[in-house]
Design an enzyme around this catalytic site. Sequence first.
Site, PDB file in Angstrom:
ATOM      1  N   CYS A  97       4.896  13.363  -8.702  1.00  0.00           N
ATOM      2  CA  CYS A  97       5.373  13.362  -7.324  1.00  0.00           C
ATOM      3  C   CYS A  97       4.271  12.915  -6.393  1.00  0.00           C
ATOM      4  CB  CYS A  97       5.881  14.747  -6.916  1.00  0.00           C
ATOM      5  SG  CYS A  97       4.563  15.975  -6.840  1.00  0.00           S
ATOM      6  N   CYS A 109       0.995  14.766  -6.393  1.00  0.00           N
ATOM      7  CA  CYS A 109       0.043  14.411  -7.451  1.00  0.00           C
ATOM      8  C   CYS A 109      -0.849  13.256  -7.013  1.00  0.00           C
ATOM      9  CB  CYS A 109       0.782  14.023  -8.726  1.00  0.00           C
ATOM     10  SG  CYS A 109       1.811  15.316  -9.440  1.00  0.00           S
ATOM     11  N   ASP A 146      -1.526 -24.220  13.312  1.00  0.00           N
ATOM     12  CA  ASP A 146      -2.425 -25.357  13.191  1.00  0.00           C
ATOM     13  C   ASP A 146      -1.573 -26.599  12.937  1.00  0.00           C
ATOM     14  OD1 ASP A 146      -4.975 -26.756  12.673  1.00  0.00           O
ATOM     15  OD2 ASP A 146      -4.183 -26.871  10.637  1.00  0.00           O
TER      16      ASP A 146
END
Length: 782
Positions: free
Chosen positions: A24, A27, A482
């Site tokens: 989970c 953890c 650009d």
Amino acid sequence: MTQTAERPAGEVHEVDLAITGMTCASCSARIERKLGRLEGVDAVVNLATEKATVRWTGPLTVADIVATVERTGYGAEPIGSSDPATAQRPRPDESVDSRTSERPRTDTFVDSRTPDDGSPAERAVAPVAHHQVTRQDDLRRRAVLAGALTLPVVVLAMVPGADVPAEPWVQLALATPVVLWAGWPFHRAAARNARHLASTMDTLVSLGVLAAWLSSVAVVLLGRAGTGMGAMGADASHLWFETATVVTTFLLVGRWMEARATDRTRDSLRGLLDLGAKDVAVLRTDAGSGATVEERVPVETLVVGDRFVVRPGEKVATDGTVRDGRSALDASLVTGESQPVEVGPGSEVTGGTVNSTGRLVVEATRVGSETTLAGIARLVERAQTSKAPVQRLADRVSAVFVPVVLALALLTFVGWWIGSGEAGRALEVAVSVLVIACPCALGLATPTALLVGTGRGARLGILIKGADVLEDTRRIDTVVLDKTGTVTSGEMTLVEVATVGRLPKDQALRAAAAVEAGSEHPVAQAVVTAARSRALAVPEATDFVALPGSGATARIKGTEVTVGRADLFAEVPREVATPSADGTTVWVGWDGTARASLTVADTVRRSSARAVRALDETGLVCYLLTGDHDRAALSVATAVGIPVGRVVADVRPEDKHAMVADLQKRGRVVAMVGDGVNDAAALAQADLGIAMGSGTDVAAEAADIVLLRSELPAVADAIDLSRVTLRTIRQNLGWAFGYNVAAIPLAVAGVLNPMVAGAAMALSSVLVVSNSLRLRRWTPRG
């Protein structure tokens, strides 16, 4: 493990770890927290990929990192090395982007730092994928057995007239394997975390299931069990075996479905790995006859310099240069480019592209981990390991969520026991609180969406470098484009040569080509190409010096010749001062005087106008930025639909950076799109840097998003995909938070029983993963 020697304190190291034992978000947050306490360590742990990326400075070794993870209660193994002590990848000192303290901006889509022992992406994915398949099989076996034994327990406990002799003992016999064997992963993880004085969602599940089972065991052993729905005597106590078994079964089924769905999110990355050729026809010289023969060998055995044959319908085995033959390559699988690319001798080709027509002989220039395809997979996988700021918030919440729920469940039990006087009812409500509060969906909300979104982008030629990039795309309101190589094709053609006095045009062109032969700038290459196409004898130049943003100088037969901008010369005669043709003009001269002007023209990409319209429709303001003179810039702007007031011409590289910074000072959130070395500073300064794949590695390194397609519509696609992915993450987090916020009070109030709570918790995780999987069907507009 054997530790390596200490390293210089200023050197930056990095390692990827396959983590086992996580269940989970608590953890992953706990591992991050433990690693973060080590001096000089920055770690990101991803629950969905079951991986950690750890960067650090100082004398720590990989063995130290692994040992820290193991002391936290989880398994860790370096990816790409069997020796954890030597698996680290030292990197040059990395600068941290000024916009965030968490993301070093050094990733490039062609990376050769990983040892060349097969596909680095395969090494990265394989341990995790193998663990995932093994986990799926184990969860399936446990879920099937749990379901088979839980059904009769539920029937005996809840169906009137389903009594059997010694029913309490039968329920005990059926429920015990479910709770102790099928539910063992929950109990094992809870015990492991308890040894480290920590708690996760497994703690909640284990406590809830064991509390229901142990209380029922005690009732049976004491001989106080009632049987069936209405067979409770005056002193009989209710059994909770059906609660313990149903919760265990629902959660196992949910975990199994979650594991299957999460594994599907990795399909895009593994699909990238499958794009490469498996074997290749290499040209060898026969030792006996001296003749050239073809030898079919595994692609992993290729080395730089090998020449190999690509027949029609075959994939190009690795990055290389065409030495013989002409053909059209289908690059759609690698870059998303829909149009075939014509190639011939001297053309650069990318591994994974498909040869459409003629036979080609290609010389390998990059192999193994250095190929573009391997770099793409590595970059995607790195992005999938990263975390968005919103996910870091979710992790912090999860880290404190479980202890709070444990305290809340205890208070609920005490409160209901005191209020109702029934310990059994109090236990049922407390178990419901424990089960419903599990934050599985919270931990999966971000990583699953990021896995699918970045994987889908990679298949479309859009490389998103990290989760925080998604946040950037949501905020941008201005796009600076650009011109050369981005809005235009970047393929310059010489259209005019003007000279002073009696200087022959061919002589001026020869002198300019001699100097420009040392430059890779598109204008320089156009001059060189024009001289070659006219079969002019280009003299040899020495002492070449590049003048970034201005031009170049070189010495030809003792004379220093300058090619570049007009301001490089003390005098620019009237005859060459004002070119008559539209395009980009450079001047060539010596002794401080310009002797000729050469004008090259670039063509606007056919798709650029459509791309600018798409950006406008998205609500973004477009600017055109170029080093060309005003006339060329305005011509391109008019062609693509950018207003004259948003055109900035005649700028140097530092001016591009300054313009982006100026827009930011005016409150704009800027995305910069470029492709050249002179765009790198602006790309790094922008809130979001987007590099065109046709450009240089320097530009790709400085950018946040790399587009493998050279067409401008890919910019709008990248922004759309990033925003859709971020929207999916927010939907997932909204559901995950909303689910817990709404469900916990209902459980505390006794509205939800443990079985319904278990089913709802499991389904919430599946819902989050399924919502993320919708991104696999995302397609660009138009």
